[in-house]
Structures are given as structure tokens and as C-alpha cells.
Design a protein around this motif. Structure first.
Motif, short mmCIF file in Angstrom:
data_model
loop_
_atom_site.label_atom_id
_atom_site.label_comp_id
_atom_site.label_asym_id
_atom_site.label_seq_id
_atom_site.Cartn_x
_atom_site.Cartn_y
_atom_site.Cartn_z
N PHE A 1 -4.51 16.53 2.28
CA PHE A 1 -5.31 15.35 1.95
C PHE A 1 -4.45 14.11 2.10
O PHE A 1 -3.25 14.14 1.85
CB PHE A 1 -5.80 15.41 0.50
CG PHE A 1 -6.73 16.56 0.23
CD1 PHE A 1 -8.06 16.49 0.60
CD2 PHE A 1 -6.26 17.70 -0.40
CE1 PHE A 1 -8.91 17.56 0.36
CE2 PHE A 1 -7.11 18.77 -0.65
CZ PHE A 1 -8.45 18.69 -0.27
N GLY A 2 -5.08 13.03 2.53
CA GLY A 2 -4.39 11.75 2.61
C GLY A 2 -5.19 10.71 1.86
O GLY A 2 -6.41 10.64 2.00
N PHE A 3 -4.50 9.92 1.03
CA PHE A 3 -5.16 8.86 0.29
C PHE A 3 -4.33 7.59 0.41
O PHE A 3 -3.14 7.63 0.75
CB PHE A 3 -5.27 9.22 -1.20
CG PHE A 3 -5.99 10.51 -1.45
CD1 PHE A 3 -7.36 10.58 -1.27
CD2 PHE A 3 -5.30 11.64 -1.85
CE1 PHE A 3 -8.03 11.78 -1.50
CE2 PHE A 3 -5.96 12.84 -2.07
CZ PHE A 3 -7.33 12.90 -1.89
N LYS A 4 -4.96 6.45 0.13
CA LYS A 4 -4.23 5.18 0.16
C LYS A 4 -4.42 4.45 -1.15
O LYS A 4 -5.51 4.45 -1.72
CB LYS A 4 -4.73 4.31 1.32
CG LYS A 4 -4.21 4.79 2.64
CD LYS A 4 -4.66 3.90 3.76
CE LYS A 4 -4.22 4.47 5.10
NZ LYS A 4 -4.95 3.85 6.20
N LEU A 5 -3.36 3.81 -1.59
CA LEU A 5 -3.37 3.14 -2.87
C LEU A 5 -2.92 1.71 -2.70
O LEU A 5 -1.89 1.44 -2.09
CB LEU A 5 -2.40 3.90 -3.79
CG LEU A 5 -2.40 3.53 -5.25
CD1 LEU A 5 -3.70 3.99 -5.88
CD2 LEU A 5 -1.22 4.21 -5.92
N LYS A 6 -3.70 0.79 -3.25
CA LYS A 6 -3.34 -0.63 -3.16
C LYS A 6 -2.50 -1.03 -4.36
O LYS A 6 -2.68 -0.50 -5.45
CB LYS A 6 -4.62 -1.46 -3.13
CG LYS A 6 -4.68 -2.37 -1.94
CD LYS A 6 -5.86 -3.31 -2.00
CE LYS A 6 -5.65 -4.46 -1.05
NZ LYS A 6 -5.40 -4.04 0.33
N ARG B 1 0.24 11.61 0.82
CA ARG B 1 -0.17 12.80 1.57
C ARG B 1 0.19 14.05 0.78
O ARG B 1 1.28 14.15 0.24
CB ARG B 1 0.48 12.84 2.95
CG ARG B 1 -0.01 11.73 3.86
CD ARG B 1 0.44 11.93 5.29
NE ARG B 1 -0.18 13.11 5.88
CZ ARG B 1 -1.41 13.11 6.40
NH1 ARG B 1 -2.13 12.02 6.38
NH2 ARG B 1 -1.90 14.20 6.94
N VAL C 1 -6.66 7.93 -10.01
CA VAL C 1 -7.08 7.03 -8.94
C VAL C 1 -8.08 7.71 -8.00
O VAL C 1 -9.00 7.07 -7.50
CB VAL C 1 -5.88 6.49 -8.12
CG1 VAL C 1 -5.04 5.57 -8.96
CG2 VAL C 1 -5.04 7.60 -7.55
N VAL C 2 -7.91 8.99 -7.76
CA VAL C 2 -8.87 9.72 -6.93
C VAL C 2 -9.22 11.01 -7.65
O VAL C 2 -8.33 11.73 -8.11
CB VAL C 2 -8.29 10.07 -5.54
CG1 VAL C 2 -9.32 10.84 -4.72
CG2 VAL C 2 -7.85 8.83 -4.78
N GLU D 1 0.84 -1.19 0.00
CA GLU D 1 0.00 0.00 0.00
C GLU D 1 0.87 1.25 0.00
O GLU D 1 1.90 1.28 0.66
CB GLU D 1 -0.86 0.05 1.27
CG GLU D 1 -2.03 -0.89 1.24
CD GLU D 1 -2.77 -0.89 2.57
OE1 GLU D 1 -2.55 0.03 3.37
OE2 GLU D 1 -3.54 -1.84 2.79
#
Lengths: 103, 156
Positions: free
Chosen positions: A71-76, A19, A56-57, A15
């Protein structure tokens, strides 16, 4: 032109935690200055995160996101070296894109 | 005073005329461009109107939609909120502050491997319930939490 964003994309297992810190006043259009004049609205309306060119977002934001938004996002399924590009567009048409790589 | 505010809002939204026309179709899982900005939803003054403009009415609770928010926020200008959804095929998450002049703060759509997990910092005008609304497989789910805002106080 707005100041550059600070973007960090850190790999944790498979993952990636992305940020982003954007530099923007995010005026709601509801505040007044010292003379009682309304300060015009000026805020980011659209943000996009793309990894290796694929979106992706995609987000829409209003004036109630804090000044200098974070902003914080997570990527698999991310890999080291993946290119992360973040863009924003505000209500005045200003825009900015910055890039980093997953590390 | 209220009238003035309205006029200014209108002026600021002039670039969003096109967005207004497109508003009905905005939350389709397409890419969001700036002229896609969901004006109706963001400028709605009531929760119900905002949810309607998002096409997110009639949400059910779901234990896999989780919001992290501080119980007490000393500075309402920067309230960290973290929403994550483990509901399969979560396509979007919207975050609303119920007592803000315009409740909708942000909407995020996820695709191509992005996890339905987002951290933001929001302005919260006064003590308010914060609600997250997620869409998955055409269904709408929500969760909420109250955040107490102590303005200019010394906490506690």
C-alpha cells in the motif's frame, strides 16, 4: 504470528510518502488445492495507519487485494521524526503492528 | 461446486456476523475496526449491490479524481492501481474491479492530514473495467479505466 511489515516513510518537501509491504497469503476462499478442496479464505480485512498516535488512514480490504499486499499513502504536513504505525487485522483475528519514523 | 463455495464463504465469514449487523453504518466517517468490516459490500457479487452497501450510488464523473492503472496487465494476480483525488474534503476512496467474483477490493478513509491518494496492488480475474469511487462532502464521484489481462500469454 505473521512476519513483520516493511514500512518506509520518506519526506518530500512537506509531504511524506508512506509505503507498506505486508506479509500475508491473502487467500480469497475461492481457490482449490490439488485434491479439489477449497482453500479457506484468509485475508487482511482492516488496516490502519497512525501518525504520532492519530489515525490518518483506515482501510478495509477484501480477498482481491494481491498476496503480500503493498500500500502507498501520502501525508501532508509531515515532519522528520514523526512516528508512523501501521496495523492490520485479518479475518481469522490475527493482527500485527509495526512502526517506523519519517525520514 | 457453487454451493460448496457459498458454504465455505459463509464459514469464513462467521467472524463477520457482527460486521453484518453493523454494515449499514460502516461507511460513516468513523474508525474502521475489524468487526466493522463491511461484509455486505465485500461479498456483493454485483457492482450495484456493492455500491449500494457502500452508500455510494449515483456517482458523477470528476476530473480531479484520477486513476493510474496499466493498460495491459500480464499478471492478473498483481495489478498496480493508484487513485488520487484532488476534490476538496475527499473522505474516502473505494476501488472496484467490475468483473471480479466480488467487485469491491478495498475502501480507504482519510483523516488528520492524509492526502486522498492510495496505491494498491489488486487481483484482476480477467480483462475488466476498474472503477474508483470517492466521497467528498457527502457527494459521490467516480472514475474508471479498463485493464486488459493476458493470462499466461506472452503479452502484447
Amino acid at each position: 504470528m505473521a512476519d513483520p511489515m516493511k514500512i518506509r516513510a520518506q519526506l518530500k518537501g512537506d509531504e511524506a510518502v508512506i509505503r507498506v509491504l505486508m506479509s500475508h497469503p491473502m487467500e480469497t476462499g475461492q481457490r482449490k488445492d490439488g485434491d479439489g478442496k477449497t482453500i479457506p479464505a484468509h485475508f487482511i480485512q482492516s488496516i490502519t495507519v497512525a501518525v504520532n498516535g492519530k489515525t490518518v488512514v483506515s482501510g478495509q480490504t477484501g480477498g482481491s487485494v494481491s498476496r503480500n499486499p503493498v500500500f502507498g499513502f501520502k501525508l501532508k504536513g509531515a515532519k522528520a521524526g514523526d512516528k508512523v504505525a501501521v496495523s492490520w487485522i485479518d479475518n481469522k483475528g490475527d493482527k500485527r503492528t509495526d512502526e517506523t519514523t519519517v525520514a | 461446486m457453487d454451493m460448496l463455495r457459498r458454504t465455505v464463504l459463509k464459514g469464513a465469514g462467521a467472524t463477520g456476523v457482527l460486521a453484518g449487523l453493523l454494515a449499514a453504518g460502516v461507511l460513516k466517517p468513523t474508525l474502521a475496526y475489524a468487526n466493522d468490516w463491511n461484509k455486505a459490500a465485500f461479498e456483493a457479487k454485483e457492482l450495484d449491490a456493492a455500491l449500494k452497501a457502500l452508500g455510494a450510488e449515483g456517482a458523477a464523473e470528476h476530473k480531479d479524481l484520477v486513476m493510474k492503472a496499466p493498460e495491459i496487465a500480464e499478471n492478473g494476480a498483481v495489478v498496480p492501481i493508484d487513485v488520487s483525488s484532488a476534490i476538496p474534503n475527499t473522505a474516502s476512496i473505494a476501488i472496484l474491479v467490475l468483473k471480479n467474483p466480488s467487485p469491491l477490493t478495498s475502501v480507504f478513509e482519510f483523516s488528520n492530514g492524509a492526502m486522498a491518494d492510495v496505491a494498491v496492488r489488486l487481483k484482476v480475474a480477467q480483462t475488466s473495467v476498474i472503477r474508483a469511487v470517492a466521497k467528498a462532502d457527502g457527494k459521490v464521484y467516480s472514475t474508471q479505466k479498463e485493464v486488459k489481462v493476458t493470462v499466461g500469454g506472452c503479452g502484447g
